[in-house]
Design a protein around this motif. Structure first.
Motif, mmCIF file in Angstrom:
data_model
loop_
_atom_site.group_PDB
_atom_site.id
_atom_site.type_symbol
_atom_site.label_atom_id
_atom_site.label_comp_id
_atom_site.label_asym_id
_atom_site.label_seq_id
_atom_site.Cartn_x
_atom_site.Cartn_y
_atom_site.Cartn_z
ATOM 1 N N ALA A 12 7.270 3.836 -3.295
ATOM 2 C CA ALA A 12 7.151 5.236 -2.893
ATOM 3 C C ALA A 12 8.305 6.065 -3.437
ATOM 4 O O ALA A 12 8.118 7.216 -3.842
ATOM 5 C CB ALA A 12 7.100 5.334 -1.364
ATOM 6 N N GLU A 13 9.507 5.488 -3.461
ATOM 7 C CA GLU A 13 10.667 6.205 -3.995
ATOM 8 C C GLU A 13 10.482 6.488 -5.483
ATOM 9 O O GLU A 13 10.836 7.564 -5.977
ATOM 10 C CB GLU A 13 11.932 5.378 -3.767
ATOM 11 N N PHE A 14 9.922 5.515 -6.204
ATOM 12 C CA PHE A 14 9.649 5.709 -7.634
ATOM 13 C C PHE A 14 8.663 6.853 -7.836
ATOM 14 O O PHE A 14 8.860 7.727 -8.683
ATOM 15 C CB PHE A 14 9.096 4.413 -8.229
ATOM 16 N N LEU A 15 7.584 6.854 -7.036
ATOM 17 C CA LEU A 15 6.576 7.902 -7.184
ATOM 18 C C LEU A 15 7.152 9.268 -6.822
ATOM 19 O O LEU A 15 6.865 10.269 -7.495
ATOM 20 C CB LEU A 15 5.358 7.595 -6.313
ATOM 21 N N TRP A 16 7.974 9.326 -5.783
ATOM 22 C CA TRP A 16 8.624 10.586 -5.395
ATOM 23 C C TRP A 16 9.445 11.141 -6.557
ATOM 24 O O TRP A 16 9.351 12.312 -6.903
ATOM 25 C CB TRP A 16 9.502 10.349 -4.179
ATOM 26 N N THR A 17 10.238 10.265 -7.180
ATOM 27 C CA THR A 17 11.086 10.687 -8.305
ATOM 28 C C THR A 17 10.249 11.183 -9.471
ATOM 29 O O THR A 17 10.554 12.213 -10.089
ATOM 30 C CB THR A 17 11.982 9.517 -8.754
ATOM 31 N N GLU A 18 9.165 10.460 -9.770
ATOM 32 C CA GLU A 18 8.304 10.867 -10.880
ATOM 33 C C GLU A 18 7.582 12.181 -10.585
ATOM 34 O O GLU A 18 7.396 13.011 -11.477
ATOM 35 C CB GLU A 18 7.283 9.759 -11.176
ATOM 36 N N LEU A 19 7.182 12.370 -9.333
ATOM 37 C CA LEU A 19 6.541 13.627 -8.935
ATOM 38 C C LEU A 19 7.480 14.811 -9.165
ATOM 39 O O LEU A 19 7.086 15.841 -9.722
ATOM 40 C CB LEU A 19 6.149 13.579 -7.464
ATOM 41 N N ILE A 20 8.721 14.650 -8.725
ATOM 42 C CA ILE A 20 9.690 15.737 -8.875
ATOM 43 C C ILE A 20 9.934 16.039 -10.347
ATOM 44 O O ILE A 20 9.982 17.206 -10.765
ATOM 45 C CB ILE A 20 11.010 15.390 -8.167
ATOM 46 N N GLN A 42 4.181 0.428 -13.639
ATOM 47 C CA GLN A 42 5.360 -0.125 -12.979
ATOM 48 C C GLN A 42 5.001 -0.991 -11.781
ATOM 49 O O GLN A 42 5.648 -1.996 -11.505
ATOM 50 C CB GLN A 42 6.266 1.031 -12.525
ATOM 51 N N PHE A 43 3.943 -0.616 -11.053
ATOM 52 C CA PHE A 43 3.555 -1.318 -9.827
ATOM 53 C C PHE A 43 2.054 -1.627 -9.848
ATOM 54 O O PHE A 43 1.275 -1.027 -9.099
ATOM 55 C CB PHE A 43 3.882 -0.459 -8.606
ATOM 56 N N ARG A 47 0.846 -1.183 0.000
ATOM 57 C CA ARG A 47 0.000 0.000 0.000
ATOM 58 C C ARG A 47 0.883 1.234 0.000
ATOM 59 O O ARG A 47 1.913 1.278 0.666
ATOM 60 C CB ARG A 47 -0.896 -0.008 1.234
ATOM 61 N N LEU A 48 0.477 2.229 -0.763
ATOM 62 C CA LEU A 48 1.176 3.512 -0.806
ATOM 63 C C LEU A 48 0.164 4.602 -0.484
ATOM 64 O O LEU A 48 -0.863 4.714 -1.148
ATOM 65 C CB LEU A 48 1.788 3.742 -2.188
ATOM 66 N N GLU A 49 0.438 5.376 0.554
ATOM 67 C CA GLU A 49 -0.496 6.406 1.005
ATOM 68 C C GLU A 49 0.068 7.795 0.704
ATOM 69 O O GLU A 49 1.229 8.080 1.002
ATOM 70 C CB GLU A 49 -0.771 6.245 2.495
ATOM 71 N N ILE A 50 -0.776 8.636 0.126
ATOM 72 C CA ILE A 50 -0.363 9.970 -0.289
ATOM 73 C C ILE A 50 -1.335 10.992 0.268
ATOM 74 O O ILE A 50 -2.549 10.885 0.073
ATOM 75 C CB ILE A 50 -0.335 10.090 -1.822
ATOM 76 N N GLY A 51 -0.807 11.979 0.984
ATOM 77 C CA GLY A 51 -1.617 13.113 1.396
ATOM 78 C C GLY A 51 -1.588 14.154 0.292
ATOM 79 O O GLY A 51 -0.512 14.525 -0.185
ATOM 80 N N GLU A 81 -6.400 15.966 -10.038
ATOM 81 C CA GLU A 81 -6.785 15.689 -11.427
ATOM 82 C C GLU A 81 -5.633 15.807 -12.416
ATOM 83 O O GLU A 81 -5.415 14.937 -13.241
ATOM 84 C CB GLU A 81 -7.918 16.619 -11.853
ATOM 85 N N LYS A 82 -4.853 16.878 -12.307
ATOM 86 C CA LYS A 82 -3.888 17.162 -13.354
ATOM 87 C C LYS A 82 -2.538 16.490 -13.097
ATOM 88 O O LYS A 82 -2.110 15.612 -13.830
ATOM 89 C CB LYS A 82 -3.704 18.679 -13.452
ATOM 90 N N LEU A 83 -1.901 16.883 -12.025
ATOM 91 C CA LEU A 83 -0.529 16.447 -11.797
ATOM 92 C C LEU A 83 -0.432 14.990 -11.382
ATOM 93 O O LEU A 83 0.233 14.188 -12.034
ATOM 94 C CB LEU A 83 0.122 17.337 -10.733
ATOM 95 N N LEU A 84 -1.119 14.617 -10.305
ATOM 96 C CA LEU A 84 -0.959 13.273 -9.795
ATOM 97 C C LEU A 84 -1.547 12.231 -10.731
ATOM 98 O O LEU A 84 -1.038 11.113 -10.823
ATOM 99 C CB LEU A 84 -1.602 13.161 -8.412
ATOM 100 N N ALA A 85 -2.597 12.577 -11.453
ATOM 101 C CA ALA A 85 -3.176 11.628 -12.408
ATOM 102 C C ALA A 85 -2.146 11.264 -13.477
ATOM 103 O O ALA A 85 -2.039 10.112 -13.899
ATOM 104 C CB ALA A 85 -4.422 12.223 -13.045
ATOM 105 N N THR A 86 -1.363 12.226 -13.922
ATOM 106 C CA THR A 86 -0.329 11.965 -14.924
ATOM 107 C C THR A 86 0.749 11.054 -14.369
ATOM 108 O O THR A 86 1.192 10.104 -15.016
ATOM 109 C CB THR A 86 0.310 13.299 -15.376
ATOM 110 N N VAL A 87 1.183 11.314 -13.160
ATOM 111 C CA VAL A 87 2.221 10.510 -12.529
ATOM 112 C C VAL A 87 1.720 9.103 -12.216
ATOM 113 O O VAL A 87 2.442 8.123 -12.370
ATOM 114 C CB VAL A 87 2.721 11.208 -11.243
ATOM 115 N N LEU A 88 0.474 8.987 -11.778
ATOM 116 C CA LEU A 88 -0.068 7.685 -11.413
ATOM 117 C C LEU A 88 -0.184 6.742 -12.600
ATOM 118 O O LEU A 88 -0.136 5.526 -12.434
ATOM 119 C CB LEU A 88 -1.440 7.852 -10.751
ATOM 120 N N GLU A 89 -0.325 7.290 -13.789
ATOM 121 C CA GLU A 89 -0.394 6.416 -14.971
ATOM 122 C C GLU A 89 0.898 5.622 -15.125
ATOM 123 O O GLU A 89 0.870 4.395 -15.308
ATOM 124 C CB GLU A 89 -0.657 7.258 -16.221
ATOM 125 N N ALA A 90 2.047 6.302 -15.025
ATOM 126 C CA ALA A 90 3.334 5.611 -15.111
ATOM 127 C C ALA A 90 3.545 4.696 -13.905
ATOM 128 O O ALA A 90 4.073 3.583 -14.035
ATOM 129 C CB ALA A 90 4.467 6.629 -15.195
#
Length: 318
Positions: free
Chosen positions: A295-303, A128-129, A104-108, A115-124
């Motif tokens: 979580a590290e992957f998502l952090w990198t993609e967010l940045i 991957q996961f 499980r990965l939890e994001i505040g 809608e815009k930013l996280l939706a784009t990152v979550l697709e990749a």
């Protein structure tokens, strides 16, 4: 040499025997090692004697009242320690691998980012996961910072800039803070407005714990104005709906109101003030927390995504 003898040699070079040697070296004797392991000293003596007999080497030598390891005995201890380190590293890798496959990965996350930013990152991320459950927990800026600081979530994404020493943040200059009105509003024909022009209109504020409201409050204080809201709500979607109905002026970035803007239900007005132009967004994590591979992957993609969209403002790197 018979196969039985070869098998015996391989068998007696066991982790238990090597551990006993290690404890003797650490504690300075057989009796002290036995006490540390809460076993009888004769158990350790028998294991060491068997190791010496099978391999034809002396592993212990007496120096006065103290028993110490011989050179080959120390070599076996170093072999044990190296093996223990490699085992620990492999267990960590196995745990990481397990983390890649399920969990499980939890994001505040602030409402304006979903809608815009996280939706784009979550697709990749989902590619991957695919077996990781992603749980999004909404909240105001102060609430998201508290979630991250208390390890209630792995990562956070919200407005503003954190000064909490427990938080590692990457802060970016986002789309400017705008005033949003319906196309029929009296201000709709203005492309840019001054702060004092808002004084005669019904305003829609968020609670003070929201980063966007903190920016707006700073802006109002800087201009020494006393603006009273007609509405105060804790949902961006509610503020947008009220503004689209022509009932007031809402305040947020154009990214947060993209759906209403694209549908022509709202018109953005640039606020002619440096605080509005410096409106920031941040990705945050707790200092010292080791993130899972997911979580590290998502952090990198967010940045990466934030760097594409916005200009970095020299926040603490993470």
């Amino acid at each position: 040499m018979s196969n039985d003898a070869e098998t015996l040699r391989e068998t007696v070079l066991s982790t238990r025997s090597l551990r006993y040697l290690h404890e003797i070296e650490v504690h300075g004797g057989v009796r002290a090692a036995a006490d540390a392991l809460s076993i009888n000293g004769s158990v350790i003596s028998r294991q060491v004697a068997q190791l010496e007999r099978v391999h034809g080497v002396a592993l212990l030598e007496r120096r006065g009242r103290r028993v110490s390891l011989t050179e080959i005995g120390m070599s076996l201890v170093e072999h044990f320690r190296d093996s223990a380190r490699r085992d620990a590293e492999m267990l960590a890798q196995l745990e990481d691998y397990r983390g890649l496959r399920r969990g499980r990965l939890e994001i505040g996350i602030g409402e304006g980012f979903v809608e815009k930013l996280l939706a784009t990152v979550l697709e990749a991320f989902s590619l991957q996961f695919p077996d990781i459950v992603v749980e999004l927990r909404g909240g105001a800026t102060s609430e998201i910072i508290a979630m991250v600081r208390n390890d209630e979530v792995d990562l956070g994404l919200c407005a503003g800039g954190s000064s909490d020493p427990a938080i590692r943040a990457r802060t970016f200059r986002a789309a400017p803070l705008c005033a949003l009105v319906s196309p029929q509003h009296a201000l709709a024909g203005e492309r840019r407005i001054r702060v004092e022009q808002l004084a005669n209109h019904r305003l829609i504020f968020m609670p003070a714990r929201f980063g966007v409201q903190q920016y707006l409050d700073s802006l109002i204080r800087a201009e020494r104005l006393n603006l009273t809201p007609a509405y105060r709500c804790d949902l961006f979607s509610a503020a947008q709906a009220i503004a689209a109905a022509g009932l007031g002026v809402a305040f947020m970035s154009t990214d947060a109101a993209r759906q209403y803007l694209d549908a022509g239900k709202l018109v953005p007005l640039e606020i002619d003030h440096p605080i509005a132009r410096e409106f920031g967004s941040q990705a945050i994590r707790r200092v010292g927390r080791r993130l899972s591979p997911a979580a590290e992957f998502l952090w990198t993609e967010l940045i990466k995504e934030m760097q594409k969209r916005w200009v970095a403002t020299g926040a603490k790197a993470g």
